[in-house]
Design a protein around this motif. Structure first.
Motif, short mmCIF file in Angstrom:
data_model
loop_
_atom_site.label_atom_id
_atom_site.label_comp_id
_atom_site.label_asym_id
_atom_site.label_seq_id
_atom_site.Cartn_x
_atom_site.Cartn_y
_atom_site.Cartn_z
N ILE A 1 0.84 -1.21 0.00
CA ILE A 1 0.00 0.00 0.00
C ILE A 1 0.87 1.25 0.00
CG2 ILE A 1 -1.63 1.35 1.38
CD1 ILE A 1 -2.83 -1.33 2.31
N ALA A 2 1.93 1.24 0.81
CA ALA A 2 2.80 2.41 0.91
C ALA A 2 3.40 2.77 -0.45
CB ALA A 2 3.91 2.15 1.93
N LEU B 1 2.24 1.79 -3.54
CA LEU B 1 1.32 1.87 -4.67
C LEU B 1 0.19 2.87 -4.52
CD1 LEU B 1 1.00 -1.94 -5.51
CD2 LEU B 1 2.50 -0.25 -6.57
N TYR B 2 -0.08 3.34 -3.30
CA TYR B 2 -1.25 4.21 -3.14
C TYR B 2 -1.18 5.50 -3.97
CZ TYR B 2 0.68 7.95 -0.23
OH TYR B 2 1.37 9.04 0.22
N PRO B 3 0.03 6.09 -4.19
CA PRO B 3 0.03 7.33 -5.00
C PRO B 3 -0.52 7.13 -6.40
CG PRO B 3 2.10 7.10 -3.82
CD PRO B 3 1.38 5.79 -3.69
N ALA C 1 -2.97 5.22 -7.22
CA ALA C 1 -4.43 5.18 -7.14
C ALA C 1 -5.01 6.55 -6.81
CB ALA C 1 -4.88 4.16 -6.10
N MET C 2 -4.27 7.35 -6.04
CA MET C 2 -4.77 8.65 -5.58
C MET C 2 -4.53 9.76 -6.59
SD MET C 2 -6.11 8.01 -2.65
CE MET C 2 -6.30 9.65 -1.95
N HIS D 1 5.65 11.75 -0.04
CA HIS D 1 5.24 11.07 1.21
C HIS D 1 5.52 11.91 2.45
CE1 HIS D 1 4.39 7.29 -0.87
NE2 HIS D 1 5.52 7.46 -1.53
N THR E 1 2.56 11.12 4.69
CA THR E 1 2.19 9.72 4.93
C THR E 1 3.33 8.86 5.47
OG1 THR E 1 2.64 9.23 2.60
CG2 THR E 1 0.37 9.74 3.21
#
Length: 273
Positions: A29-30, A32-34, A36-37, A48, A51
C-alpha cells in the motif's frame, strides 16, 4: 508438551504469519497508493511528506508483534534472538562505508542470513538493520520505512530459497552460484523498488509519471526512467552483491549454520501428555 501448549503454539504461529502478511500488505500500500490517488503532491521534496510518518508508526509495532509471535510460537528462541541482535548490529555497521547507491557492503549478509535462518528472520533482520543504520548515520527521513520494507523483502525472499538447499551440497559451488545470482538480481530489484517511493511525485514529463496513464503506459514510462537514472548504479550494486557472496559466501554460511545448529532447539511433544 501438553495439548494446551500445542494449541497456544499453533495460534502464535498463525499470528506470526498474519503479522508478516499484514506488514507486506502495508508495504505494498505504501508504494502503490500514490498511483491510485493521483498526483496529490508535486516535487521530490514533497514525496510522502505526510504519509511516511504514518507508515513508520504502523511498521514499528507490527515488527514488534511479529517478533513476539515468533517467540511465542517457538520459531525463535532467546539464543536465536541474540543472533538476530548481533547480525542487526553487524549489518548496520557494514552499511557505514557503503559506496555509491548503497552498494553491497551489507546486502550480502541480509541475503545469507535470511537463507539460513528463514523468511521471517530475514525480514526482521533486513528491516531492523536499516532502522539501526539510519539512526547511526542520521539517515532518518521519509524514505526510511520504504527502505525497511524493501530490505525486509530481500531477507524474506532469501528464506524462500531454503527448500532448494536440500538439493545442493552445503557450501558447494551450486549453492554459492544460486545465492550469487540471487544477490545479483536483488541489486537491480532493490533500486527498481526504491525508485517507486518518489517516482509518482516527479514532475510530469518524459521521465515522470503521467497521472491517468494505463498500466502499459505507466510501465513504459517507468522503464525509461529506470534505464536513464538507476540502471548503471544498480549494475554496480548487483555486481558487488554477486562478488561478495562468491568470495565470502562459503565462510559466512558455515558460521551462520554453526550458530544455528548450536543455538536452535525444538521441544519434542511428550506422547504421554
Amino acid at each position: 508438551m501438553t495439548a494446551r501448549s500445542t494449541h497456544h503454539n499453533l495460534w502464535a504461529a498463525r499470528a506470526g504469519d498474519l503479522a508478516l502478511a499484514l506488514i507486506c500488505l502495508l508495504g505494498a500500500i505504501a508504494f502503490l497508493y500514490p498511483f491510485a490517488m493521483g498526483r496529490a503532491e508535486t516535487g521530490f521534496g514533497q514525496a510522502h511528506a505526510a504519509t511516511a510518518p504514518i507508515f513508520f508508526a504502523l511498521l514499528g509495532p507490527a515488527l514488534l508483534a511479529l517478533l513476539i509471535a515468533e517467540l511465542s510460537a517457538g520459531r525463535l528462541n532467546t539464543r536465536i534472538l541474540a543472533v538476530l541482535g548481533v547480525l542487526t548490529g553487524v549489518v548496520a555497521v557494514l552499511r557505514l562505508p557503503a559506496g555509491p547507491a548503497d552498494s553491497p557492503t551489507f546486502f550480502f549478509l541480509i541475503i545469507l542470513a535470511g537463507y539460513v535462518y528463514g523468511a521471517r528472520f530475514g525480514f526482521l533482520l533486513g528491516a531492523l538493520a536499516l532502522l539501526v543504520s539510519a539512526l547511526l548515520t542520521g539517515g532518518v527521513g521519509p524514505w526510511l520505512p520504504f527502505q525497511m520494507f524493501v530490505t525486509g523483502w530481500m531477507g524474506m525472499s532469501a528464506g524462500l530459497l531454503a527448500p532448494l538447499s536440500r538439493r545442493l551440497r552445503p557450501g558447494g559451488w551450486g549453492e554459492i552460484g544460486l545465492l550469487a545470482g540471487f544477490g545479483y538480481l536483488w541489486g537491480f530489484l532493490f533500486g527498481a523498488l526504491m525508485n517507486l517511493w518518489f517516482w509518482p511525485f516527479a514532475p510530469p514529463g518524459e521521465l515522470g509519471w503521467m497521472p491517468g496513464s494505463g498500466l502499459v503506459a505507466t510501465l513504459r514510462q517507468y522503464a525509461i526512467f529506470y534505464a536513464v537514472t538507476s540502471l548503471a548504479w544498480d549494475a554496480v550494486r548487483a555486481f558487488g552483491n554477486a562478488v561478495l557472496i562468491a568470495l565470502l559466501g562459503r565462510l559466512v554460511l558455515k558460521e551462520l549454520r554453526r550458530f544455528h545448529n548450536r543455538f536452535w532447539f525444538t521441544v519434542a511433544e511428550d506422547a504421554a501428555a
